[in-house]
Design a protein around this motif. Structure first.
Motif, mmCIF file in Angstrom:
data_model
loop_
_atom_site.group_PDB
_atom_site.id
_atom_site.type_symbol
_atom_site.label_atom_id
_atom_site.label_comp_id
_atom_site.label_asym_id
_atom_site.label_seq_id
_atom_site.Cartn_x
_atom_site.Cartn_y
_atom_site.Cartn_z
ATOM 1 N N ILE A 254 -75.955 -58.789 14.926
ATOM 2 C CA ILE A 254 -75.615 -57.415 14.542
ATOM 3 C C ILE A 254 -76.560 -56.389 15.178
ATOM 4 O O ILE A 254 -76.096 -55.383 15.716
ATOM 5 C CB ILE A 254 -75.552 -57.265 13.002
ATOM 6 C CG1 ILE A 254 -74.447 -58.163 12.434
ATOM 7 C CG2 ILE A 254 -75.350 -55.819 12.584
ATOM 8 C CD1 ILE A 254 -73.055 -57.893 12.971
ATOM 9 N N ILE B 144 -69.157 -51.616 10.368
ATOM 10 C CA ILE B 144 -69.396 -52.991 10.772
ATOM 11 C C ILE B 144 -69.448 -53.863 9.530
ATOM 12 O O ILE B 144 -70.239 -53.632 8.631
ATOM 13 C CB ILE B 144 -70.720 -53.124 11.548
ATOM 14 C CG1 ILE B 144 -70.682 -52.273 12.810
ATOM 15 C CG2 ILE B 144 -70.999 -54.583 11.889
ATOM 16 C CD1 ILE B 144 -71.980 -52.234 13.564
ATOM 17 N N TYR C 60 -69.951 -57.874 8.351
ATOM 18 C CA TYR C 60 -70.435 -59.130 8.895
ATOM 19 C C TYR C 60 -70.893 -60.050 7.781
ATOM 20 O O TYR C 60 -71.096 -59.629 6.664
ATOM 21 C CB TYR C 60 -71.586 -58.890 9.876
ATOM 22 C CG TYR C 60 -72.808 -58.256 9.252
ATOM 23 C CD1 TYR C 60 -73.849 -59.047 8.771
ATOM 24 C CD2 TYR C 60 -72.920 -56.878 9.149
ATOM 25 C CE1 TYR C 60 -74.969 -58.472 8.195
ATOM 26 C CE2 TYR C 60 -74.040 -56.301 8.581
ATOM 27 C CZ TYR C 60 -75.059 -57.099 8.104
ATOM 28 O OH TYR C 60 -76.166 -56.535 7.538
ATOM 29 N N GLN D 191 -75.135 -63.586 10.429
ATOM 30 C CA GLN D 191 -75.118 -62.817 11.676
ATOM 31 C C GLN D 191 -76.090 -61.645 11.644
ATOM 32 O O GLN D 191 -76.332 -61.014 12.654
ATOM 33 C CB GLN D 191 -73.722 -62.257 11.947
ATOM 34 C CG GLN D 191 -72.684 -63.308 12.207
ATOM 35 C CD GLN D 191 -71.311 -62.690 12.365
ATOM 36 O OE1 GLN D 191 -71.023 -61.651 11.779
ATOM 37 N NE2 GLN D 191 -70.465 -63.331 13.135
ATOM 38 N N GLY D 192 -76.638 -61.365 10.498
ATOM 39 C CA GLY D 192 -77.411 -60.155 10.305
ATOM 40 C C GLY D 192 -78.720 -60.068 11.064
ATOM 41 O O GLY D 192 -79.167 -58.983 11.396
#
Length: 82
Positions: A74, A63, A65, A69-70
């Motif tokens: 996610i 993944i 990102y 978005q973490g």
């Protein structure tokens, strides 16, 4: 993996358009720039090879990102994976 293959093909296509292995440099500025172009292409090719090698060994999900978005997206995505 499909995206990686597509990117590799695109790099090869672009390299065919301008063959940097030939001495097609016409001035001192081109000589300077050519050094960095060759170095960049080498780094890109190394990255592609190493990623392909890692993908062969890894048996799971990779993944990538961006930091924003973490915190929310996610973790939800990872929980939804089989």
């Amino acid at each position: 993996m499909k995206e990686l293959k597509r990117q590799g093909k695109e790099i090869k296509r672009q390299r065919k358009q301008v063959d940097f292995r030939k001495k097609d440099v016409y001035n001192k500025y081109g000589e300077i720039f050519l050094k960095y172009v060759r170095e960049s292409l080498h780094i890109l090719n190394t990255g592609i090879k190493r990623t392909k090698q890692a993908a062969k060994v890894f048996d799971g999900n990779i993944i990538g990102y961006i930091h924003t978005q973490g915190r929310n997206f996610i973790p939800k995505l990872v929980r939804a994976l089989p």
